[in-house]
Design a protein around this motif. Structure first.
Motif, PDB file in Angstrom:
ATOM      1  N   ARG A   1      -2.865  -9.308   2.584  1.00 14.40           N
ATOM      2  CA  ARG A   1      -3.111  -8.346   2.513  1.00 14.40           C
ATOM      3  C   ARG A   1      -3.649  -7.777   3.269  1.00 14.40           C
ATOM      4  O   ARG A   1      -3.835  -7.243   3.438  1.00 14.40           O
ATOM      5  CB  ARG A   1      -3.605  -8.606   1.536  1.00 14.40           C
ATOM      6  CG  ARG A   1      -4.098  -9.222  -0.389  1.00 14.40           C
ATOM      7  CD  ARG A   1      -4.713  -9.578  -1.007  1.00 14.40           C
ATOM      8  NE  ARG A   1      -4.303 -10.206  -2.270  1.00 14.40           N
ATOM      9  CZ  ARG A   1      -3.877 -11.593  -3.054  1.00 14.40           C
ATOM     10  NH1 ARG A   1      -4.468 -12.044  -1.818  1.00 14.40           N
ATOM     11  NH2 ARG A   1      -3.968 -11.229  -3.689  1.00 14.40           N
TER      12      ARG A   1
ATOM     13  N   PRO B   1       0.971  -1.391   0.143  1.00 11.90           N
ATOM     14  CA  PRO B   1      -0.071  -0.367   0.196  1.00 11.90           C
ATOM     15  C   PRO B   1       0.358   1.979  -0.327  1.00 11.90           C
ATOM     16  O   PRO B   1       1.958   1.067   0.287  1.00 11.90           O
ATOM     17  CB  PRO B   1      -0.669  -0.203   1.311  1.00 11.90           C
ATOM     18  CG  PRO B   1      -0.695  -1.401   1.349  1.00 11.90           C
ATOM     19  CD  PRO B   1       0.113  -2.266   1.358  1.00 11.90           C
TER      20      PRO B   1
ATOM     21  N   GLY C   1      -2.829  -4.429   5.647  1.00  9.47           N
ATOM     22  CA  GLY C   1      -3.669  -3.467   5.734  1.00  9.47           C
ATOM     23  C   GLY C   1      -3.338  -2.825   7.163  1.00  9.47           C
ATOM     24  O   GLY C   1      -3.939  -1.485   7.032  1.00  9.47           O
TER      25      GLY C   1
ATOM     26  N   ALA D   1      -0.719  -0.400   7.338  1.00 11.10           N
ATOM     27  CA  ALA D   1      -0.926   0.833   6.778  1.00 11.10           C
ATOM     28  C   ALA D   1      -0.995   1.735   7.484  1.00 11.10           C
ATOM     29  O   ALA D   1      -1.371   2.901   7.813  1.00 11.10           O
ATOM     30  CB  ALA D   1      -1.613   0.663   5.042  1.00 11.10           C
TER      31      ALA D   1
END
Length: 332
Positions: free
Chosen positions: A286, A115, A290, A293
């Protein structure tokens, strides 16, 4: 293309920086330029020749199990040229050439986008040593952690235990307990919510867990150490608990009291990434990216070395056992 390889099993002096042909992209692969390649204890075990033949490629071998980089040649994969990606496939640096090199051709489903706002070091820290992935999968899939439970993850300076201290509370754990040996190692551990650390030079593991849990014990043990610690860790479980055996940094042989299994109706389970599909591993990364981030987790970073100092980087990981992750920068 520069790469680190060894041609025979042995000590760190077997590592050599060599010029190799750049990888050829076939119809189903993506070429990535590696910005950060993780260095972990697994690399040391592979080079030392201690893994079974079924789990390693014969030399010559490029070590390195993890990486973060940019897409250099996407082919027909759908990945954008220049996109930042995390490599999340299984077998790099063991059954196939790994990541201690400038370029690698990999399957497109082995790449997960990084990200915006997540730096290369942070993303590489998430993957190096596979600590976060191990902690996440071991707690969610193997141990089936439930909200309010207590997790014991010995060896807070290790990748799995340090990751578990951040991951377990996200999954609802009420408390995470870990260990160190010595006041200096204890002082180097940054404070984390819900984390308690036992200094094994001052207090036995069982006594420390009993003190911290009011005598109840831990619900889940993530045992990344093995050796002499496995028996006491099993004994620190409460009734119905589970010990997940992940690694053997402290030794491959352990002695247990079988009544800790029988009287507590406890269980022990082994953990390997080969038990999970590539899709499950990518989905876990993933999710973890997240959380990264959102700053819900924060990998600790130790040092970045050029390829020419791969042997020193490996010594740093195995001998000094730093709290943070160690990387190679193939572009340096």
């Amino acid at each position: 293309m520069r790469a680190v390889r060894f041609h025979e099993f042995g000590g760190r002096d077997a590592l050599r920086v060599e010029e190799l042909p750049p990888p050829e992209r076939d119809a189903g692969s993506v070429v990535i330029r590696i910005a950060r390649a993780g260095v972990s204890p697994l690399d040391d075990k592979v080079r030392g020749g201690v893994l079974p033949a079924s789990m390693r490629k014969p030399p010559p071998l490029v070590p390195g199990a993890s990486a973060v980089g940019r897409v250099a040649d996407p082919g027909a994969s759908g990945h954008a040229p220049g996109a930042r990606v995390l490599l999340c496939g299984w077998g790099y640096g063991t059954t196939r050439d790994g990541t201690w090199r400038e370029l690698a051709a990999v399957p497109p489903d082995h790449l997960v986008p990084v990200p915006d706002g997540v730096g290369d070091d942070a993303a590489a820290g998430l993957a190096a040593g596979a600590g976060y992935l191990t902690a996440w999968l071991a707690l969610t899939e193997t141990a089936r952690l439930r909200p309010g439970q207590v997790v014991l993850a010995p060896g807070i300076h290790g990748a799995v235990a340090h990751a578990a201290a951040q991951v377990a509370p996200l999954l609802g754990a009420a408390q995470v307990i870990s260990t160190v040996r010595g006041a200096d190692r204890l002082a180097a551990v940054p404070p984390l919510p819900n984390l308690a650390v036992i200094d094994l030079e001052r207090e036995p593991l069982g006594a420390g867990v009993a003190r911290l849990t009011g005598g109840a014990g831990a619900d889940v043990v993530l045992d990344g150490l093995g050796g002499d610690l496995t028996g006491p860790a099993l004994g620190a479980l409460r009734r119905g608990g589970v010990l997940v055996s992940i690694g053997y940094t402290a030794g491959r042989r352990a002695a247990i009291d079988v009544t800790d299994l029988i009287w507590k109706t406890a269980r022990m389970e082994g953990f390997l990434f080969t038990a999970f599909t590539q899709e499950e591993i990518a989905d876990a990364y993933r999710t973890l990216l997240g959380h990264l981030a959102a700053r819900a987790i924060e990998p600790a970073i130790d040092r970045v070395y050029p390829l020419e100092q791969a042997a020193e980087a490996q010594r740093r990981v195995v001998a000094d056992r730093p709290l943070g992750r160690v990387f190679l920068d193939p572009c340096a």
